[in-house]
Design a protein around this motif. Structure first.
Motif, PDB file in Angstrom:
ATOM      1  N   VAL A 163      26.974  32.865  34.183  1.00  0.00           N
ATOM      2  CA  VAL A 163      28.017  33.791  34.608  1.00  0.00           C
ATOM      3  C   VAL A 163      29.124  33.772  33.561  1.00  0.00           C
ATOM      4  N   GLU A 164      29.537  32.567  33.186  1.00  0.00           N
ATOM      5  CA  GLU A 164      30.713  32.403  32.326  1.00  0.00           C
ATOM      6  C   GLU A 164      30.367  31.939  30.910  1.00  0.00           C
ATOM      7  N   GLY A 165      29.214  32.330  30.395  1.00  0.00           N
ATOM      8  CA  GLY A 165      28.880  31.943  29.026  1.00  0.00           C
ATOM      9  C   GLY A 165      28.035  30.680  28.984  1.00  0.00           C
ATOM     10  N   GLN A 183      28.171  28.069  37.703  1.00  0.00           N
ATOM     11  CA  GLN A 183      29.537  28.017  37.166  1.00  0.00           C
ATOM     12  C   GLN A 183      30.482  28.778  38.080  1.00  0.00           C
ATOM     13  N   SER A 184      29.902  29.626  38.926  1.00  0.00           N
ATOM     14  CA  SER A 184      30.685  30.546  39.755  1.00  0.00           C
ATOM     15  C   SER A 184      29.689  31.294  40.630  1.00  0.00           C
ATOM     16  N   VAL A 185      30.069  31.562  41.871  1.00  0.00           N
ATOM     17  CA  VAL A 185      29.150  32.298  42.756  1.00  0.00           C
ATOM     18  C   VAL A 185      29.388  33.800  42.678  1.00  0.00           C
ATOM     19  N   GLN A 186      30.196  34.210  41.702  1.00  0.00           N
ATOM     20  CA  GLN A 186      30.608  35.613  41.593  1.00  0.00           C
ATOM     21  C   GLN A 186      29.464  36.623  41.734  1.00  0.00           C
ATOM     22  N   PHE A 187      28.353  36.425  41.010  1.00  0.00           N
ATOM     23  CA  PHE A 187      27.295  37.437  41.028  1.00  0.00           C
ATOM     24  C   PHE A 187      26.681  37.572  42.425  1.00  0.00           C
ATOM     25  N   PHE A 206      30.232  24.046  38.449  1.00  0.00           N
ATOM     26  CA  PHE A 206      29.963  23.029  37.427  1.00  0.00           C
ATOM     27  C   PHE A 206      30.202  23.604  36.042  1.00  0.00           C
ATOM     28  N   ARG A 207      30.845  22.836  35.189  1.00  0.00           N
ATOM     29  CA  ARG A 207      31.075  23.269  33.812  1.00  0.00           C
ATOM     30  C   ARG A 207      30.797  22.103  32.876  1.00  0.00           C
ATOM     31  N   ALA A 208      29.879  22.325  31.947  1.00  0.00           N
ATOM     32  CA  ALA A 208      29.602  21.285  30.960  1.00  0.00           C
ATOM     33  C   ALA A 208      30.642  21.387  29.848  1.00  0.00           C
ATOM     34  N   HIS A 216      40.590  19.402  33.112  1.00  0.00           N
ATOM     35  CA  HIS A 216      39.187  19.786  33.145  1.00  0.00           C
ATOM     36  C   HIS A 216      38.330  18.783  33.904  1.00  0.00           C
ATOM     37  N   LEU A 217      37.534  19.298  34.811  1.00  0.00           N
ATOM     38  CA  LEU A 217      36.537  18.513  35.508  1.00  0.00           C
ATOM     39  C   LEU A 217      35.177  19.139  35.172  1.00  0.00           C
ATOM     40  N   THR A 218      34.094  18.373  35.328  1.00  0.00           N
ATOM     41  CA  THR A 218      32.774  18.981  35.145  1.00  0.00           C
ATOM     42  C   THR A 218      32.264  19.547  36.469  1.00  0.00           C
ATOM     43  N   VAL A 223      37.294  28.283  44.946  1.00  0.00           N
ATOM     44  CA  VAL A 223      37.531  29.275  46.004  1.00  0.00           C
ATOM     45  C   VAL A 223      37.355  30.642  45.364  1.00  0.00           C
ATOM     46  N   GLU A 224      36.369  31.402  45.818  1.00  0.00           N
ATOM     47  CA  GLU A 224      36.118  32.690  45.187  1.00  0.00           C
ATOM     48  C   GLU A 224      36.099  33.809  46.224  1.00  0.00           C
ATOM     49  N   GLY A 225      36.530  34.979  45.790  1.00  0.00           N
ATOM     50  CA  GLY A 225      36.548  36.131  46.691  1.00  0.00           C
ATOM     51  C   GLY A 225      36.134  37.376  45.947  1.00  0.00           C
ATOM     52  N   GLY A 351      49.454  25.997  33.563  1.00  0.00           N
ATOM     53  CA  GLY A 351      48.437  26.916  33.051  1.00  0.00           C
ATOM     54  C   GLY A 351      47.508  27.500  34.101  1.00  0.00           C
ATOM     55  N   GLU A 352      46.360  28.002  33.628  1.00  0.00           N
ATOM     56  CA  GLU A 352      45.470  28.826  34.463  1.00  0.00           C
ATOM     57  C   GLU A 352      45.029  28.145  35.760  1.00  0.00           C
ATOM     58  N   ILE A 353      45.231  28.856  36.866  1.00  0.00           N
ATOM     59  CA  ILE A 353      44.684  28.381  38.147  1.00  0.00           C
ATOM     60  C   ILE A 353      43.706  29.391  38.755  1.00  0.00           C
ATOM     61  N   VAL A 354      43.811  30.656  38.335  1.00  0.00           N
ATOM     62  CA  VAL A 354      42.887  31.681  38.836  1.00  0.00           C
ATOM     63  C   VAL A 354      42.386  32.524  37.663  1.00  0.00           C
ATOM     64  N   GLN A 358      38.420  43.193  37.516  1.00  0.00           N
ATOM     65  CA  GLN A 358      37.555  44.242  38.032  1.00  0.00           C
ATOM     66  C   GLN A 358      36.231  44.157  37.275  1.00  0.00           C
ATOM     67  N   ARG A 359      35.125  44.442  37.963  1.00  0.00           N
ATOM     68  CA  ARG A 359      33.791  44.319  37.365  1.00  0.00           C
ATOM     69  C   ARG A 359      33.283  45.683  36.898  1.00  0.00           C
ATOM     70  N   ILE A 360      32.420  45.689  35.898  1.00  0.00           N
ATOM     71  CA  ILE A 360      31.761  46.939  35.514  1.00  0.00           C
ATOM     72  C   ILE A 360      30.818  47.330  36.649  1.00  0.00           C
ATOM     73  N   GLY A 396      37.139  40.773  41.927  1.00  0.00           N
ATOM     74  CA  GLY A 396      37.102  39.458  42.562  1.00  0.00           C
ATOM     75  C   GLY A 396      37.781  38.404  41.711  1.00  0.00           C
ATOM     76  N   PHE A 397      37.807  37.200  42.257  1.00  0.00           N
ATOM     77  CA  PHE A 397      38.572  36.131  41.603  1.00  0.00           C
ATOM     78  C   PHE A 397      37.979  34.764  41.916  1.00  0.00           C
ATOM     79  N   GLY A 398      38.365  33.790  41.081  1.00  0.00           N
ATOM     80  CA  GLY A 398      38.001  32.395  41.318  1.00  0.00           C
ATOM     81  C   GLY A 398      39.226  31.519  41.135  1.00  0.00           C
ATOM     82  N   LEU A 399      39.472  30.664  42.128  1.00  0.00           N
ATOM     83  CA  LEU A 399      40.651  29.782  42.127  1.00  0.00           C
ATOM     84  C   LEU A 399      40.164  28.338  42.090  1.00  0.00           C
ATOM     85  N   GLY A 400      40.661  27.548  41.149  1.00  0.00           N
ATOM     86  CA  GLY A 400      40.293  26.138  41.071  1.00  0.00           C
ATOM     87  C   GLY A 400      41.157  25.321  42.019  1.00  0.00           C
ATOM     88  N   VAL A 401      40.524  24.721  43.028  1.00  0.00           N
ATOM     89  CA  VAL A 401      41.275  23.978  44.053  1.00  0.00           C
ATOM     90  C   VAL A 401      42.081  22.847  43.425  1.00  0.00           C
TER      91      VAL A 401
HETATM   92  O1  4AD Z   1      38.229  31.547  34.899  1.00  0.00           O
HETATM   93  P1  4AD Z   1      36.917  31.104  35.452  1.00  0.00           P
HETATM   94  O2  4AD Z   1      35.900  30.605  34.505  1.00  0.00           O
HETATM   95  O3  4AD Z   1      36.376  32.370  36.261  1.00  0.00           O
HETATM   96  C1  4AD Z   1      35.171  32.447  36.895  1.00  0.00           C
HETATM   97  O4  4AD Z   1      34.374  31.561  37.019  1.00  0.00           O
HETATM   98  C2  4AD Z   1      34.955  33.752  37.618  1.00  0.00           C
HETATM   99  N1  4AD Z   1      33.514  34.046  37.630  1.00  0.00           N
HETATM  100  C3  4AD Z   1      35.505  33.608  39.025  1.00  0.00           C
HETATM  101  C4  4AD Z   1      35.381  34.868  39.832  1.00  0.00           C
HETATM  102  O5  4AD Z   1      35.911  35.872  39.400  1.00  0.00           O
HETATM  103  N2  4AD Z   1      34.714  34.799  40.967  1.00  0.00           N
HETATM  104  O6  4AD Z   1      37.162  29.998  36.555  1.00  0.00           O
HETATM  105  C5  4AD Z   1      38.002  30.255  37.651  1.00  0.00           C
HETATM  106  C6  4AD Z   1      38.935  29.109  37.905  1.00  0.00           C
HETATM  107  C7  4AD Z   1      39.878  28.795  36.753  1.00  0.00           C
HETATM  108  O7  4AD Z   1      40.988  29.644  36.769  1.00  0.00           O
HETATM  109  C8  4AD Z   1      40.263  27.356  37.052  1.00  0.00           C
HETATM  110  O8  4AD Z   1      41.248  27.294  38.072  1.00  0.00           O
HETATM  111  C9  4AD Z   1      38.967  26.801  37.635  1.00  0.00           C
HETATM  112  O9  4AD Z   1      38.199  27.900  38.086  1.00  0.00           O
HETATM  113  N3  4AD Z   1      38.229  26.063  36.597  1.00  0.00           N
HETATM  114  C10 4AD Z   1      38.235  24.729  36.459  1.00  0.00           C
HETATM  115  N4  4AD Z   1      38.863  23.760  37.158  1.00  0.00           N
HETATM  116  C11 4AD Z   1      38.677  22.482  36.755  1.00  0.00           C
HETATM  117  N5  4AD Z   1      37.904  22.116  35.719  1.00  0.00           N
HETATM  118  C12 4AD Z   1      37.248  23.054  34.986  1.00  0.00           C
HETATM  119  N6  4AD Z   1      36.463  22.684  33.979  1.00  0.00           N
HETATM  120  C13 4AD Z   1      37.410  24.434  35.356  1.00  0.00           C
HETATM  121  N7  4AD Z   1      36.910  25.594  34.882  1.00  0.00           N
HETATM  122  C14 4AD Z   1      37.422  26.580  35.650  1.00  0.00           C
END
Ligand code: 4AD
Ligand code: MG
Length: 429
Positions: A163-165, A183-187, A206-208, A216-218, A223-225, A351-354, A358-360, A396-401
């Protein structure tokens, strides 16, 4: 009456109570003993006078080490000298389970030792307060989605395409076939909106990441919507309301925890609306601080930090260049080099939390982007299929708890925001 250690001070003077918990610390003054007893709800002082309880009870407990489990029967006494304003005078105490060895978590042990003993370190009132705060936050987030009519969906963890590369995919040997951890349940959520409209999920991603940073956590909780018939502005409105309202409610419900953690943060300090800053404006702000970022590059941790120092509330960074974002992002009709994307950044260097956008939704456009990125269209067949049958604009969006907890509580390292952190160098305990 069975009582919680954390709520003894709300009981009337003279009330008879039974407490069940663990000895956090113990002080002896001859025939007088003080115990700090904790049970997960809080800590209360228990006073034991040898003359006031059976001698055998007193003896058994005097030799019990830290974290031994006990049951205490006693009487509540309000006393301004007791921490919390009330204590329990023991009339009887039973040693349920004495610690076999000296409890290894002591003052002065280093961070490495604490991480290796995280299974024991989480007993500390501060660690417990963070976990409780996190629980309160998740409750508020879930309630917010439910109030707003989102439907909870549950998506798979084993996946077959990025999803994310590809760089941050964990490979799994799945009966001899190569699959990955999500990496994300977006799809999957994009499939679900055609079934349910507005959906949300709360599950691990999960992110390697080869990043040894304090954020950064692996494995993190995501939280995704996802919403049908929603563009970038609708999306940002939803994200700021979710983050703002759920955080404010949590701060409101967690005043005692914040006090214990020594964190001052008012519910007002997280209230929307949040500023919207375009990527190109961010480059100007950075340039005015003497930082030159080449147009098209993603912001690194350093640039993000400098930028977030300019704000005292979260803010959206929008319209990232196409080449800084994943292939599924909708190009901006006003300038196709840009995307209809928005990251929410926490102020004060966090820094980044979400991540959101918009999707194609057009089949040919999505196919062209997949090819342009050098990805294999066959890997995305089912995802492309979604663009064939009544495809509509959606976002949609993804929020890192852990990122949100870290910022709200001002934690130095993201590891403190999770019970058993997973990082590049840690999978134990
Ligand atoms: O910006 P990211 O990579 O976006 C997505 O995965 C989209 N597919 C989500 C979506 O649109 N449904 O990741 C979203 C958020 C980041 O803003 C960050 O808060 C968290 O996930 N995140 C991490 N948190 C901790 N450790 C990491 N390695 C993280 N990578 C992303
Ligand atoms: Mg991101």
């Amino acid at each position: 009456m069975l009582a919680d250690c954390g709520r003894v001070n709300s009981l009337p003077d003279g009330a008879g109570v039974e407490l069940r918990g663990w000895i956090r610390s113990k002080r002896h003054h001859g025939r007088l003993m003080f115990i700090d007893l904790r049970d997960g709800t809080g800590v209360v002082q228990v006073t034991l006078k040898a003359a006031e309880l059976p001698e055998a009870d007193f003896q058994a407990v005097s030799s019990a080490g830290r974290e031994s489990a006990v049951v205490v029967w006693g009487v509540v006494v309000h006393d301004p000298r007791a921490p919390g304003g009330a204590e329990v005078r023991a009339r009887k105490i039973e040693l349920l389970s004495a610690s076999l060895e000296e409890f290894p978590i002591k003052k002065g042990v280093g961070p490495r030792f604490l991480s290796d003993h995280r299974h024991l370190a989480i007993r500390s009132p501060k660690a417990a307060a963070i976990l409780r705060f996190r629980s309160n936050l998740l409750k508020s987030i879930r309630n917010w989605f439910e109030r707003e009519g989102f439907v909870e969906v549950h998506c798979p963890t084993f996946i077959t395409a990025a999803v994310e590369g590809g760089a941050t995919l964990f490979e799994v040997n799945y009966f001899g076939k190569k699959v990955y951890l999500t990496q994300s349940v977006q799809f999957y959520q994009e499939a679900a909106i055609y079934s349910l409209g507005k959906v949300y999920s709360i599950q691990p991603s999960f992110r390697a990441e080869r990043s040894k940073t304090r954020r950064h956590l692996t494995e993190f909780w995501h939280v995704e919507g996802e919403m049908a018939f929603a563009g970038l502005d609708d999306l940002m409105r939803v994200v700021e309301r979710l983050v703002g309202e759920a955080s404010a409610e949590t701060l409101e419900n967690s005043r005692e925890l914040l006090k214990l953690l020594g964190r001052e943060r008012s519910p007002e300090s997280v209230e929307p609306p949040y500023h919207r800053v375009k990527y190109s404006e961010a480059l100007d702000i950075l340039a005015s601080k003497g930082v030159q970022l080449e147009w098209g590059s993603d912001l690194g941790a350093d640039e993000e930090k400098i930028l977030t120092m300019e704000f005292d509330k979260p803010f959206f960074l929008t319209h990232f260049p196409r080449k800084a974002k994943a292939f599924y992002h909708m190009p901006d009709p006003a300038n196709p080099e840009l995307t209809l994307s928005a990251d929410l950044l926490a102020p004060e260097g966090y820094g980044e939390i979400v991540g959101s956008g918009q999707r194609i939704h057009d089949y040919e456009q999505l196919l062209a982007r997949i090819v342009e990125e050098g990805l294999e269209p066959a890997d995305y067949k089912w995802y492309l299929d979604l663009r064939k049958y009544g495809s509509v604009p959606h976002s949609g969006f993804g929020l890192g708890v852990e990122r949100l907890v870290q910022w709200l509580l001002g934690l130095k390292n993201i590891r403190s925001a999770v019970m058993f952190p997973r990082t590049m160098s840690r999978t134990y305990p």
